[in-house]
Design an enzyme around this catalytic site. Structure first.
Site, PDB file in Angstrom:
ATOM      1  N   GLY A  59     -16.899 -34.721  21.768  1.00 55.31           N
ATOM      2  CA  GLY A  59     -16.569 -33.312  21.945  1.00 55.31           C
ATOM      3  C   GLY A  59     -15.644 -32.827  20.853  1.00 55.31           C
ATOM      4  N   CYS A  86     -16.596 -41.532  21.054  1.00 50.94           N
ATOM      5  CA  CYS A  86     -15.861 -40.573  20.226  1.00 50.94           C
ATOM      6  C   CYS A  86     -14.725 -39.932  21.032  1.00 50.94           C
ATOM      7  CB  CYS A  86     -16.821 -39.546  19.638  1.00 50.94           C
ATOM      8  SG  CYS A  86     -16.091 -38.590  18.272  1.00 50.94           S
ATOM      9  N   TYR A  87     -14.826 -38.637  21.364  1.00 48.21           N
ATOM     10  CA  TYR A  87     -13.785 -38.031  22.202  1.00 48.21           C
ATOM     11  C   TYR A  87     -13.664 -38.787  23.516  1.00 48.21           C
ATOM     12  CZ  TYR A  87     -11.035 -34.630  24.831  1.00 48.21           C
ATOM     13  OH  TYR A  87     -10.050 -34.037  25.569  1.00 48.21           O
ATOM     14  N   HIS A 176     -20.820 -42.706  17.042  1.00 52.11           N
ATOM     15  CA  HIS A 176     -21.863 -42.170  17.923  1.00 52.11           C
ATOM     16  C   HIS A 176     -23.077 -43.103  17.941  1.00 52.11           C
ATOM     17  CE1 HIS A 176     -20.247 -38.139  18.880  1.00 52.11           C
ATOM     18  NE2 HIS A 176     -19.607 -38.287  17.734  1.00 52.11           N
ATOM     19  N   GLU A 178     -25.613 -42.833  19.850  1.00 54.20           N
ATOM     20  CA  GLU A 178     -26.797 -42.117  20.322  1.00 54.20           C
ATOM     21  C   GLU A 178     -27.631 -41.518  19.198  1.00 54.20           C
ATOM     22  OE1 GLU A 178     -23.368 -39.067  20.786  1.00 54.20           O
ATOM     23  OE2 GLU A 178     -23.672 -41.228  20.623  1.00 54.20           O
ATOM     24  N   ASP A 234     -45.510 -27.491  29.258  1.00 52.26           N
ATOM     25  CA  ASP A 234     -44.574 -27.569  30.378  1.00 52.26           C
ATOM     26  C   ASP A 234     -45.154 -26.954  31.651  1.00 52.26           C
ATOM     27  OD1 ASP A 234     -42.946 -28.566  28.396  1.00 52.26           O
ATOM     28  OD2 ASP A 234     -41.879 -26.677  28.104  1.00 52.26           O
ATOM     29  N   LYS A 376     -38.563 -32.890  26.916  1.00 45.57           N
ATOM     30  CA  LYS A 376     -39.885 -32.471  26.463  1.00 45.57           C
ATOM     31  C   LYS A 376     -40.844 -33.643  26.286  1.00 45.57           C
ATOM     32  CE  LYS A 376     -42.632 -29.185  24.852  1.00 45.57           C
ATOM     33  NZ  LYS A 376     -42.879 -27.889  25.495  1.00 45.57           N
TER      34      LYS A 376
END
Length: 520
Positions: A59, A86-87, A176, A178, A234, A376
């Site tokens: 963040g 991180c944060y 990070h 991710e 979708d 998605k």
């Protein structure tokens, strides 16, 4: 769906990182269900979900500032594994007795992590004494770790870049894991959910399908459902899933608003009526929509006008059917996350055409959103599970406002027709070149600019058409597709020669970093 459907959930507490959704995606790719909540709602969510593990996101805030975000104390008292990123590492340390300071050496972008010791987070991935590329994005840094933690990784700008308290199963990293720029990051997150939290990899689309069908039956009962079918992936997957659950209690409504791609309405009707035998009503509302939009140049007014007219059409069609109890739509998980974003930001604007969070009270209908837990690409996997053909599952995204947002400036019927033809030629050339599946989204845009050109022996004063193509996984981030000049020349020549009203074609090479809205 309630948490009974997902007993092994990883709760991700969002502190505002632009890439928090990527954490959820990596966890799901490891076969474990995850859910994101903003930090202000985290304690209530913790009690509601009963997670088996928690991840604290990055963040933009600083723990050194008064009133900066914190994780609920129950996260650290519950006896479950916690991973801070991180944060998330900084607030974990600050809350558990460590120290965080600002003004030290900042790290943004590529960095290298030196593995100082073995730990369960690194098991089978990184060995002691090795160095690995990671992605950093921090100004503050931890300068003292809480009691019980030990250092397992360092970097040039972060002496506590990775720490572990294996007795309490608390882990934290300054980088990070991710993002793709940390090449082994997904393996670390897999270690956290499997080796540390002990969760099984049973989050599959087959399981989701079974759970979703039952959840739809429980919600709908004997009620009537109308589904807003747009022809996109979708809403199509949502319609098939609901039809499997409640059969003829579902009626699909396709609104042809005049903003669809060339021949799209006819193709959707043919597939759903003839192939799937779904009850489907085609409403020709072109005059109504284009009449209301004609001359309008403000993009947000366009969206709101389209959303209002959609609601009016659905109300009218429900009345013709003798009433309906539920309105179904293909809301996805990113829509839900952005609609409750703790930062406020542009999410209300971005999602103004999605009706996330409710419908006008006068409609007297409840929403059915069977895809609201999915990303998605997960919807595409579910579509394959439901038997949708490959060519349909792989269709490029096409937002609800359709050509209206790809025609900046005032809308006219003439401009929409020019754009529709140019877009069809562009996509045709992409398919002929075998590039369609390599591109996440491609479309033409009719710019509100006219230029003088020479065609044959005469001068023209016609529109400029922009071509857009991006590569992406889920639309959160995107990079422009690197065409060769031969392809661009071929596509541009066809558009100029075959579409009356266009005398110049340009290619957009804008990338889309995290947190930005769709180019339009």
């Amino acid at each position: 769906m309630t948490n009974e459907a997902h007993p092994d959930t990883v709760l991700i507490i969002d502190f505002g990182s632009q890439v928090t959704q990527l954490i959820a995606r990596r966890v799901r790719e490891a076969g474990v269900y995850s859910e994101i909540v903003p930090f202000q709602l985290a304690e209530d969510a913790f009690h509601r979900i009963g997670p088996k593990a928690v991840i604290l996101s990055g963040g933009p805030a600083s723990t050194t500032e008064m009133g900066s975000p914190r994780a609920p104390q129950i996260v650290f008292d519950a006896g479950i594994p916690v991973l801070g990123i991180c944060y998330g590492e900084q607030t974990m340390c600050a809350q558990l007795g460590g120290k965080v300071e600002g003004g030290h050496h900042r790290e943004f972008g590529r960095a290298f992590l030196d593995i100082e010791d073995e730990c369960a987070l690194f098991a089978g991935v990184w060995a002691k004494g090795t160095r690995h590329q990671v992605w950093m994005s921090h100004g503050d840094r931890v300068t003292s770790i809480p009691e019980g933690f030990r250092v397992v990784g360092t970097s040039t700008g972060a002496p506590f870049a990775a720490i572990a308290d294996e007795k309490r199963r608390f882990y934290a990293v300054q980088f990070h894991p991710e993002v793709v720029h940390t090449p082994d990051g997904a393996k670390l997150l897999s270690n956290f959910v499997h080796k540390i939290a002990g969760l099984a990899d049973d989050w599959t689309m087959a399981a989701y399908r079974e759970q979703a069908v039952q959840a739809i039956r429980d919600q709908v009962g004997n009620g009537k459902v109308i589904c807003a079918l747009s022809g996109g992936v979708d809403s199509s997957v949502a319609a098939l899933l609901i039809h499997e659950a409640v059969g003829d209690q579902l009626t699909c409504i396709l609104v042809d608003h005049g903003l669809m791609r060339k021949n799209e309405a006819a193709e959707v009707v043919a597939m759903f009526r003839e192939h799937y035998n779904l009850p489907l009503i085609l409403v020709n509302a072109q005059d109504r929509f284009i009449g209301a939009l004609e001359g309008e140049s403000d993009p947000e007014k366009k969206r709101k006008t389209i959303g209002r007219l959609f609601i009016e059409v659905f109300e009218e069609e429900a009345h013709k059917l003798g009433g309906a109890d539920f309105l179904a739509q293909g809301t996805l998980y990113p829509d839900v996350i952005e609609s409750v974003s703790f930062t406020g930001g542009p999410s209300v604007t971005i999602k103004s055409h999605h009706n996330v969070g409710g419908l006008p009270e006068r409609m007297n209908m409840k929403l059915v959103e069977p895809l609201r837990e999915l990303f998605k690409d997960e919807v595409r996997v579910l579509g394959k599970e439901l038997g949708l053909p490959e060519h349909f599952i792989g269709r490029h995204p096409f937002p609800g406002p359709g050509l209206a947002i790809r025609c900046p400036g005032g809308i006219t019927r003439e401009k929409l027709e020019i754009l529709r033809e140019a877009d069809a030629i562009y996509l045709d050339e992409i398919r002929k070149a075998g590039l369609y599946d390599a591109i996440w989204q491609a479309f033409a845009v009719l710019l509100p600019v006219q230029t003088v050109g020479v065609m044959g022996d005469g001068r023209t004063y016609e529109f400029v058409c922009a071509l857009r193509a991006v590569t992406s996984v889920d639309g959160m981030t995107a990079d422009f597709y690197h065409y060769d000049m031969e392809f661009l020349g071929r596509a541009a020549t066809r558009i100029i020669n075959e579409v009356k009203g266009v005398n110049r074609v340009v290619y957009d090479v804008t990338s889309k970093p995290p947190g930005t809205i769709e180019w339009e």
